[in-house]
Structure formats: C-alpha cells, structure tokens
Design a protein around this motif. Structure first.
Motif, PDB file in Angstrom:
ATOM      1  N   GLY A  40       0.821  -1.206   0.000  1.00 45.74           N
ATOM      2  CA  GLY A  40       0.000   0.000   0.000  1.00 45.74           C
ATOM      3  C   GLY A  40       0.848   1.245   0.000  1.00 45.74           C
ATOM      4  N   ILE A  41       0.219   2.364   0.342  1.00 45.19           N
ATOM      5  CA  ILE A  41       0.887   3.667   0.351  1.00 45.19           C
ATOM      6  C   ILE A  41       0.601   4.379   1.656  1.00 45.19           C
ATOM      7  N   VAL A  42       1.629   5.017   2.200  1.00 46.05           N
ATOM      8  CA  VAL A  42       1.479   5.893   3.370  1.00 46.05           C
ATOM      9  C   VAL A  42       1.588   7.328   2.889  1.00 46.05           C
ATOM     10  N   GLU A  43       0.622   8.148   3.237  1.00 44.58           N
ATOM     11  CA  GLU A  43       0.659   9.568   2.896  1.00 44.58           C
ATOM     12  C   GLU A  43       1.001  10.366   4.144  1.00 44.58           C
ATOM     13  N   TYR A  44       1.883  11.346   3.979  1.00 47.55           N
ATOM     14  CA  TYR A  44       2.291  12.135   5.139  1.00 47.55           C
ATOM     15  C   TYR A  44       2.741  13.527   4.717  1.00 47.55           C
ATOM     16  N   PHE A  45       2.760  14.415   5.708  1.00 51.38           N
ATOM     17  CA  PHE A  45       3.316  15.751   5.516  1.00 51.38           C
ATOM     18  C   PHE A  45       4.686  15.798   6.176  1.00 51.38           C
ATOM     19  N   LEU A  46       5.659  16.333   5.467  1.00 49.51           N
ATOM     20  CA  LEU A  46       6.960  16.604   6.057  1.00 49.51           C
ATOM     21  C   LEU A  46       6.878  18.005   6.647  1.00 49.51           C
ATOM     22  N   LEU A  47       6.884  18.075   7.972  1.00 46.47           N
ATOM     23  CA  LEU A  47       6.637  19.338   8.665  1.00 46.47           C
ATOM     24  C   LEU A  47       7.869  20.240   8.649  1.00 46.47           C
ATOM     25  N   ALA A  79       5.059  -3.972   3.572  1.00 48.30           N
ATOM     26  CA  ALA A  79       4.475  -4.256   4.889  1.00 48.30           C
ATOM     27  C   ALA A  79       4.580  -2.990   5.732  1.00 48.30           C
ATOM     28  N   LEU A  80       3.572  -2.778   6.553  1.00 54.89           N
ATOM     29  CA  LEU A  80       3.493  -1.562   7.372  1.00 54.89           C
ATOM     30  C   LEU A  80       3.332  -1.944   8.837  1.00 54.89           C
ATOM     31  N   ILE A  81       4.075  -1.271   9.703  1.00 53.99           N
ATOM     32  CA  ILE A  81       3.945  -1.469  11.155  1.00 53.99           C
ATOM     33  C   ILE A  81       3.516  -0.149  11.786  1.00 53.99           C
ATOM     34  N   ILE A  82       2.396  -0.180  12.499  1.00 52.96           N
ATOM     35  CA  ILE A  82       1.911   1.014  13.201  1.00 52.96           C
ATOM     36  C   ILE A  82       2.344   0.905  14.659  1.00 52.96           C
ATOM     37  N   ALA A  83       3.289   1.759  15.040  1.00 52.76           N
ATOM     38  CA  ALA A  83       3.852   1.747  16.396  1.00 52.76           C
ATOM     39  C   ALA A  83       3.861   3.171  16.946  1.00 52.76           C
ATOM     40  N   THR A  84       2.707   3.803  16.879  1.00 50.95           N
ATOM     41  CA  THR A  84       2.587   5.227  17.204  1.00 50.95           C
ATOM     42  C   THR A  84       2.442   5.513  18.694  1.00 50.95           C
ATOM     43  N   GLY A  85       2.313   4.486  19.521  1.00 51.37           N
ATOM     44  CA  GLY A  85       2.056   4.710  20.936  1.00 51.37           C
ATOM     45  C   GLY A  85       0.590   5.021  21.177  1.00 51.37           C
ATOM     46  N   GLY A  86       0.280   5.423  22.409  1.00 55.95           N
ATOM     47  CA  GLY A  86      -1.099   5.750  22.761  1.00 55.95           C
ATOM     48  C   GLY A  86      -1.299   7.250  22.841  1.00 55.95           C
ATOM     49  N   ASP A 132      -0.972 -13.722  16.107  1.00 54.08           N
ATOM     50  CA  ASP A 132       0.079 -13.904  17.110  1.00 54.08           C
ATOM     51  C   ASP A 132       1.337 -13.112  16.783  1.00 54.08           C
ATOM     52  N   ASP A 133       1.566 -12.831  15.495  1.00 57.27           N
ATOM     53  CA  ASP A 133       2.724 -12.005  15.134  1.00 57.27           C
ATOM     54  C   ASP A 133       2.335 -10.548  14.909  1.00 57.27           C
ATOM     55  N   MET A 134       1.219 -10.165  15.477  1.00 50.92           N
ATOM     56  CA  MET A 134       0.747  -8.777  15.512  1.00 50.92           C
ATOM     57  C   MET A 134       0.268  -8.250  14.159  1.00 50.92           C
ATOM     58  N   GLU A 135      -0.044  -9.154  13.220  1.00 56.95           N
ATOM     59  CA  GLU A 135      -0.574  -8.705  11.936  1.00 56.95           C
ATOM     60  C   GLU A 135      -2.083  -8.476  12.039  1.00 56.95           C
ATOM     61  N   SER A 136      -2.544  -7.411  11.427  1.00 53.25           N
ATOM     62  CA  SER A 136      -3.976  -7.119  11.406  1.00 53.25           C
ATOM     63  C   SER A 136      -4.741  -8.267  10.753  1.00 53.25           C
ATOM     64  N   LEU A 137      -5.830  -8.667  11.381  1.00 52.89           N
ATOM     65  CA  LEU A 137      -6.699  -9.690  10.804  1.00 52.89           C
ATOM     66  C   LEU A 137      -7.693  -9.075   9.822  1.00 52.89           C
ATOM     67  N   LEU A 138      -7.671  -7.755   9.735  1.00 50.69           N
ATOM     68  CA  LEU A 138      -8.594  -7.035   8.858  1.00 50.69           C
ATOM     69  C   LEU A 138      -7.905  -6.481   7.618  1.00 50.69           C
ATOM     70  N   GLN A 139      -6.588  -6.281   7.713  1.00 52.82           N
ATOM     71  CA  GLN A 139      -5.843  -5.670   6.615  1.00 52.82           C
ATOM     72  C   GLN A 139      -4.499  -6.376   6.455  1.00 52.82           C
ATOM     73  N   GLU A 140      -4.356  -7.099   5.394  1.00 52.48           N
ATOM     74  CA  GLU A 140      -3.131  -7.868   5.159  1.00 52.48           C
ATOM     75  C   GLU A 140      -1.920  -6.943   5.033  1.00 52.48           C
ATOM     76  N   ASN A 141      -0.784  -7.420   5.555  1.00 52.13           N
ATOM     77  CA  ASN A 141       0.496  -6.702   5.491  1.00 52.13           C
ATOM     78  C   ASN A 141       0.549  -5.451   6.379  1.00 52.13           C
ATOM     79  N   VAL A 142      -0.399  -5.331   7.301  1.00 48.91           N
ATOM     80  CA  VAL A 142      -0.365  -4.243   8.292  1.00 48.91           C
ATOM     81  C   VAL A 142      -0.201  -4.874   9.678  1.00 48.91           C
ATOM     82  N   PHE A 143       0.753  -4.358  10.432  1.00 46.29           N
ATOM     83  CA  PHE A 143       1.061  -4.901  11.753  1.00 46.29           C
ATOM     84  C   PHE A 143       0.964  -3.782  12.796  1.00 46.29           C
ATOM     85  N   PHE A 144       0.819  -4.192  14.056  1.00 49.29           N
ATOM     86  CA  PHE A 144       0.796  -3.240  15.163  1.00 49.29           C
ATOM     87  C   PHE A 144       1.841  -3.635  16.193  1.00 49.29           C
TER      88      PHE A 144
END
Length: 432
Positions: free
Chosen positions: A142-149, A180-187, A387-399
């Motif tokens: 997929g694609i991640v969109e972001y602003f470079l601040l 593959a994408l890992i979302i590790a943004t904290g709370g 078990d390996d933290m992959e999203s069950l709703l979106q393939e190739n996305v992990f938390f």
C-alpha cells in the motif's frame, strides 16, 4: 532480488525494535517519526534511568482483554532475551533487587543512543517531522501519505531556549509505498514525547475498533477540600482499592499526597483499574493504612494506653506514629485538636483517631489527564491481530507497542511489551 520494503510509523521503543528486527531479516526499513527525533519517550522512563525490563514472573503484571496473547508474545522474547539483545548492540545492564533491569550507566540516554546508532549502522532510514495523514492499502502492500513538517530551530536566548519555526518552509505533502506496514505510534500518554493518539485514527481508518483509551500509571484526583493541608507529604502506606464497595486491589509502598489527591507507585499500580471503573460510572474508594507497622493487637494496646499517657497532647502522642500534617488531618476528622491532652478526650475519640490512621478512606473522582500518565490502557483489541501482531482485517499491516490493548504495572513491564511486540511485528513484516 529486491528487498521487502517495510515502513514503520512511530520511532519509539516498539518502532525501533521492529525496525532493527525487520532489517536483520533482510528488509529495507524506513521509520516515519512525527517528532524531531526518535525515541523521546524512552528518555522519560524510569525517572530518566530507563527501567527497560523486569526479570520477575510476568503473571499478573499485565492488563488487557487477551492476557494469553500478551503473555505468549512476551514469552517469545522475554526479559532474558531483551538483556541479551541490548548487550549484543553494546548496552550492558544490571538487575536490582526488585527484578528491575537498568543500563549500568543508569541513563535512559544510553538506551536511546544504542538503538539509534544500531538503526543508523543497519542503514534504517529515519524520517523525522513526518506527520502521517492516511494509509491507502493495495492488493500487495500500500501507500502511506504524510506531511513533512517544517523544521523547528532552537535558539538560545537570555531566558533559555526558544523554538522558532523557519517561516520560509511549508509542510510538504509526500507519500511512500510499502510492502508491509507497522503502526507503532504509541497511545496518548505523555504527548510531549510524541504519543498524541494519532495512531488510533489510522487504525480506525483500516476498519479496526478501539477499546476506549484511558490514562494509566497516573495520579488520582479525590473528593475533599483538605488535600492542600497535606500536600507534599510522603508516607509508607498500604492502599486498598474498592470498586462499588468490593475490594479489588491492594498495594503497599510510598504514598505521595498532593493538593488534589494521591500519587506514588502504589497508586500507579491500580490507577488503570480506577480509570476504567470511573469511565463505567462506578464508585471508587481507596482505604489508606498509614500505620502498616502496627498490628491489630498493637493497635488495641495503643487504644488502652490512653490513661497511661493522659499527660500527653495528641500532637505529642501521634508524633511518633505519623507525619504531623497527617496527625492534624485525622484530628480534624475526629473533631479533636492536636493541642488536646489524652486525659481530656474520651476513649472513643482517641480510638477514632487511631482507626482513621489505620483506615482513612478517600473517594476518587477522576484520574489526572493523559499528559500526566506514563502509559494508557485500551487501544486496538488483540483479538483483531494475529500472534505475530498482523492485522486480521488488513493484510500486510502490523501493530506494535502501546497502541494495542496492553498495559503493565510499574517496573519495566511496559517497555518489555514494546520490545516483545516490536520484535513480533518486525519478524512478521519481514517474512516473505
């Protein structure tokens, strides 16, 4: 053969562990961090000393709706493995009597430095000031969109450093492809270090639900106008938490009294239980025993000693038991004065003062906000990841890390979750 492209949103403890793990497995890794440097929250842990794990048994140390999955993840990369990992990258650690593990330097900056230098050595790309706005999944990645601040320039002035945003630089819209994408943004806890809750919106955009995030490891605000009179007092005490009249937690340690309520390690240990109960509109009370050293038998002896010490004032009698401010507070509740002599008050009044010191009840009205919390409870349900933290709703996305519904007590357990879940996600994301 092209390397698998792994993108990690969030450059905290979990994000850097995931990055190093995925890179070791042969992936090309990029970290997108929205602060001006990675790992800022690490510098705040353990009062700046970084309690990076704990060698004690993990049973009963974590909260969440899927304890089995939490414990399985941590056992796959436990405290012993964590110490070995850090030693391999150049950080030596030491264990204290309570099982807590710290860098031998007792400086959190040492932990951050070895992680950052390892990322640089492994050619992990680290893009800071990157504000991720959207994730666009595709069939393969997929694609991640972001602003470079804009960069923030710190200028030394007469009254210290001031931050000046360079006016000529505007946010730049950018995008990046991932395999593959890992979302590790904290709370949301300690937002000054980067945990601003932005990851929750990203998770929801991918179809994930959320268990309501609430402050944890945080101070508790209590009812009553008397707390200012004891603000700043520290006392060894035993605390019992009652939810709707039922005792559900007990902890002993150094209690800190504030102008709004109670704080200290023993309060932090059950604050998430109180936070959840308050969210559910339940009544929360804390019973405080200021005389843990005094058994029930010794208490009765002290009650009976009233006549023997009739010549003493309450202030003189209580000075050997508790802090003077606490003594004054219980006298206020007992409707007597510190200046009263034991011979001039009734046995019932004397007994009431002592019983208040053994069981002083406060009603909890709220927690302090996320800004004061060390972690938060709630987040993406573990039932929605593998078990390996992959999203069950979106393939190739992990938390990984605190964005998931897992929080631990004080003592290095939350950082261990970051290391363990980060490693699980990193392995999963790098897998062909």
């Amino acid at each position: 053969m092209n390397k698998k492209n792994v993108v990690i949103i969030g450059g905290g403890a979990a994000g850097m562990m995931a990055a190093i793990t995925a890179s070791k497995e042969g992936a090309a890794v990029t970290i997108l961090e929205h602060k001006d440097r990675v790992g800022k929250k690490i510098l705040m842990t353990g009062n700046g000393k970084c309690n990076l794990t704990n060698m004690s048994d993990i049973q009963g140390k974590y909260y969440g709706e899927d304890i089995a999955k939490i414990e399985a993840c941590i056992k796959s990369f436990d405290a012993k493995a964590t110490r070995s990992f850090f030693q391999e990258i150049g950080l030596y650690t030491k264990e204290k009597r309570d099982g807590g593990v710290y860098p031998v330097s007792e400086q959190a900056s040492s932990v951050l430095d070895v992680l950052r230098l390892t990322c640089e050595h492994m050619q992990i790309r680290m893009i800071t000031n990157a504000d991720v706005t959207a994730i666009v999944p595709a069939k393969q990645g997929g694609i991640v969109e972001y602003f470079l601040l804009p960069e923030v320039e710190k200028v030394q002035g007469k009254k210290g450093k001031k931050e000046i945003t360079k006016p000529q630089v505007q946010p730049i819209r950018k995008s990046m492809e991932y395999d593959a994408l890992i979302i590790a943004t904290g709370g949301q806890a300690a937002s000054v270090a980067g945990s601003d809750g932005s990851g929750y919106a990203l998770a929801r955009s991918l179809g994930h639900s959320l268990i309501k995030p609430l402050p944890a490891l945080v101070q508790l605000r209590c009812e009553g106008d008397y707390f200012k009179s004891v603000s700043g007092v520290r006392a060894q005490a035993k605390l019992c938490l009652y939810i709707d009249g039922v005792q559900c937690f007990e902890e002993e340690g150094e209690l800190q009294l504030t102008d709004y309520g109670i704080s200290g390690i023993p309060v932090f240990q059950f604050s998430r239980i109180a936070a959840r109960a308050l969210h559910e509109k339940k009544r929360c009370e804390v019973s405080i025993d200021f005389m843990t050293f005094l058994s029930e038998e010794a208490l009765q002896e002290l009650i009976e000693a009233k006549e023997r010490f009739a010549y003493k004032t309450l202030e003189e009698m209580l000075s050997g038991l508790v802090n003077k401010k606490i003594a004054a507070l219980v006298c206020r509740f007992g409707k007597v004065s510190l200046a009263d002599k034991l011979g001039d008050i009734s046995k019932k009044e004397w007994e009431k003062c002592l019983c208040l010191l053994k069981e002083f009840k406060v009603v909890v009205s709220a927690t302090n906000p996320f800004e004061n919390a060390q972690v938060c409870c709630g987040g993406v349900p573990l039932s929605e990841v593998s078990d390996d933290m992959e999203s069950l709703l979106q393939e190739n996305v992990f938390f990984a890390g605190e964005i998931l519904d897992c929080d631990g007590i004080c003592g290095g357990y939350n950082l261990q979750w970051a290391w363990s879940s980060g490693r699980c996600a990193g392995l999963g994301a790098a897998r062909e």
